[in-house]
Design a protein around this motif. Structure first.
Motif, PDB file in Angstrom:
ATOM      1  N   MET A   1       0.820  -1.195   0.000  1.00 11.91           N
ATOM      2  CA  MET A   1       0.000   0.000   0.000  1.00 11.91           C
ATOM      3  C   MET A   1       0.864   1.259   0.000  1.00 11.91           C
ATOM      4  SD  MET A   1      -3.096   0.853  -0.031  1.00 11.91           S
ATOM      5  CE  MET A   1      -4.161   2.192   0.283  1.00 11.91           C
ATOM      6  N   GLY A   2       2.001   1.185   0.679  1.00 15.50           N
ATOM      7  CA  GLY A   2       2.888   2.336   0.747  1.00 15.50           C
ATOM      8  C   GLY A   2       3.471   2.690  -0.614  1.00 15.50           C
ATOM      9  N   ARG A   3       3.770   1.680  -1.413  1.00 16.77           N
ATOM     10  CA  ARG A   3       4.308   1.939  -2.756  1.00 16.77           C
ATOM     11  C   ARG A   3       3.254   2.568  -3.663  1.00 16.77           C
ATOM     12  NH1 ARG A   3       9.214  -0.806  -4.259  1.00 16.77           N
ATOM     13  NH2 ARG A   3       9.952  -2.028  -2.502  1.00 16.77           N
ATOM     14  N   PHE A   4       2.006   2.185  -3.480  1.00 15.86           N
ATOM     15  CA  PHE A   4       0.929   2.760  -4.282  1.00 15.86           C
ATOM     16  C   PHE A   4       0.748   4.242  -3.956  1.00 15.86           C
ATOM     17  CE2 PHE A   4      -3.584   3.766  -4.918  1.00 15.86           C
ATOM     18  CZ  PHE A   4      -3.656   3.563  -6.290  1.00 15.86           C
ATOM     19  N   ILE A   5       0.832   4.584  -2.693  1.00 13.29           N
ATOM     20  CA  ILE A   5       0.708   5.985  -2.289  1.00 13.29           C
ATOM     21  C   ILE A   5       1.882   6.792  -2.839  1.00 13.29           C
ATOM     22  CG2 ILE A   5       0.715   7.538  -0.298  1.00 13.29           C
ATOM     23  CD1 ILE A   5      -0.844   5.356   1.203  1.00 13.29           C
ATOM     24  N   ALA A   6       3.076   6.231  -2.783  1.00 13.59           N
ATOM     25  CA  ALA A   6       4.245   6.917  -3.343  1.00 13.59           C
ATOM     26  C   ALA A   6       4.098   7.100  -4.850  1.00 13.59           C
ATOM     27  CB  ALA A   6       5.509   6.132  -3.020  1.00 13.59           C
ATOM     28  N   LEU A   7       3.532   6.119  -5.522  1.00  9.42           N
ATOM     29  CA  LEU A   7       3.296   6.238  -6.956  1.00  9.42           C
ATOM     30  C   LEU A   7       2.296   7.352  -7.249  1.00  9.42           C
ATOM     31  CD1 LEU A   7       3.769   5.090  -9.821  1.00  9.42           C
ATOM     32  CD2 LEU A   7       1.796   3.623  -9.397  1.00  9.42           C
ATOM     33  N   MET A   8       1.245   7.439  -6.464  1.00  3.43           N
ATOM     34  CA  MET A   8       0.253   8.494  -6.660  1.00  3.43           C
ATOM     35  C   MET A   8       0.847   9.868  -6.372  1.00  3.43           C
ATOM     36  SD  MET A   8      -2.571   7.497  -7.859  1.00  3.43           S
ATOM     37  CE  MET A   8      -1.753   6.303  -8.856  1.00  3.43           C
ATOM     38  N   ILE A   9       1.757   9.940  -5.401  1.00  2.00           N
ATOM     39  CA  ILE A   9       2.413  11.208  -5.102  1.00  2.00           C
ATOM     40  C   ILE A   9       3.239  11.669  -6.293  1.00  2.00           C
ATOM     41  CG2 ILE A   9       4.221  12.248  -3.665  1.00  2.00           C
ATOM     42  CD1 ILE A   9       3.096  10.699  -1.312  1.00  2.00           C
ATOM     43  N   LEU A  10       3.779  10.752  -7.078  1.00  2.00           N
ATOM     44  CA  LEU A  10       4.563  11.117  -8.251  1.00  2.00           C
ATOM     45  C   LEU A  10       3.720  11.273  -9.516  1.00  2.00           C
ATOM     46  CD1 LEU A  10       7.781   8.993  -7.815  1.00  2.00           C
ATOM     47  CD2 LEU A  10       7.479  11.435  -7.485  1.00  2.00           C
ATOM     48  N   VAL A  11       2.588  10.586  -9.611  1.00  2.00           N
ATOM     49  CA  VAL A  11       1.778  10.655 -10.823  1.00  2.00           C
ATOM     50  C   VAL A  11       1.021  11.981 -10.919  1.00  2.00           C
ATOM     51  CG1 VAL A  11      -0.285   9.660 -11.923  1.00  2.00           C
ATOM     52  CG2 VAL A  11       1.561   8.182 -11.182  1.00  2.00           C
ATOM     53  N   ILE A  12       0.501  12.465  -9.805  1.00  2.00           N
ATOM     54  CA  ILE A  12      -0.290  13.703  -9.838  1.00  2.00           C
ATOM     55  C   ILE A  12       0.551  14.892 -10.307  1.00  2.00           C
ATOM     56  CG2 ILE A  12      -1.589  15.324  -8.407  1.00  2.00           C
ATOM     57  CD1 ILE A  12      -2.603  12.830  -6.861  1.00  2.00           C
ATOM     58  N   ALA A  14       3.177  14.758 -12.166  1.00  2.00           N
ATOM     59  CA  ALA A  14       3.531  14.477 -13.559  1.00  2.00           C
ATOM     60  C   ALA A  14       2.383  14.858 -14.490  1.00  2.00           C
ATOM     61  CB  ALA A  14       3.890  13.004 -13.731  1.00  2.00           C
ATOM     62  N   VAL A  15       1.159  14.618 -14.070  1.00  2.00           N
ATOM     63  CA  VAL A  15       0.001  15.016 -14.864  1.00  2.00           C
ATOM     64  C   VAL A  15      -0.099  16.539 -14.935  1.00  2.00           C
ATOM     65  CG1 VAL A  15      -2.529  14.984 -14.901  1.00  2.00           C
ATOM     66  CG2 VAL A  15      -1.268  12.889 -14.469  1.00  2.00           C
ATOM     67  N   PHE A  50       4.210  23.603 -15.404  1.00  2.00           N
ATOM     68  CA  PHE A  50       5.312  22.713 -15.756  1.00  2.00           C
ATOM     69  C   PHE A  50       6.422  22.785 -14.706  1.00  2.00           C
ATOM     70  CE2 PHE A  50       9.473  22.332 -17.881  1.00  2.00           C
ATOM     71  CZ  PHE A  50       9.432  20.978 -18.146  1.00  2.00           C
ATOM     72  N   LEU A  51       6.812  23.998 -14.307  1.00  2.00           N
ATOM     73  CA  LEU A  51       7.869  24.143 -13.305  1.00  2.00           C
ATOM     74  C   LEU A  51       7.455  23.579 -11.951  1.00  2.00           C
ATOM     75  CD1 LEU A  51       9.453  27.629 -13.976  1.00  2.00           C
ATOM     76  CD2 LEU A  51      10.364  25.364 -14.503  1.00  2.00           C
ATOM     77  N   ALA A  52       6.189  23.777 -11.577  1.00  2.00           N
ATOM     78  CA  ALA A  52       5.710  23.254 -10.293  1.00  2.00           C
ATOM     79  C   ALA A  52       5.736  21.724 -10.276  1.00  2.00           C
ATOM     80  CB  ALA A  52       4.294  23.761 -10.019  1.00  2.00           C
ATOM     81  N   GLY A  53       5.256  21.101 -11.332  1.00  2.00           N
ATOM     82  CA  GLY A  53       5.260  19.633 -11.401  1.00  2.00           C
ATOM     83  C   GLY A  53       6.666  19.070 -11.435  1.00  2.00           C
TER      84      GLY A  53
END
Length: 79
Positions: A1-12, A14-15, A50-53
């Motif tokens: 579950m922790g890896r999924f949360i970390a992935l979501m922290i990076l995906v948002i 990036a979008v 772009f700079l913020a992401g």
């Protein structure tokens, strides 16, 4: 579950950065999107997004590498 949360922290972010790139690209091709009054405001908003992401992703990776001791000596804190 922790890896999924970390992935979501990076995906948002990036979008968000991808949407900023899209806004800048639309400005180059003179396509005005709805919430923006003119092309220069649209380009500036895209550049800021772009700079913020990119900054968030870079900071996240830097913090993780710093925690694991994988950064160069010049970035380590001096005591």
């Amino acid at each position: 579950m922790g890896r999924f949360i970390a992935l979501m922290i990076l995906v948002i972010p990036a979008v968000i950065a991808g949407y900023g790139i899209k806004l800048m690209r639309d400005t180059i091709f003179t396509l005005l999107n709805t919430p923006y009054p003119n092309l220069s405001v649209q380009f500036i908003a895209g550049f800021i997004l772009f700079l913020a992401g990119l900054g968030f992703i870079g900071g996240f990776i830097f913090h993780r590498d710093k925690k694991n001791g994988k950064i160069a000596p010049r970035f380590k804190r001096r005591k």
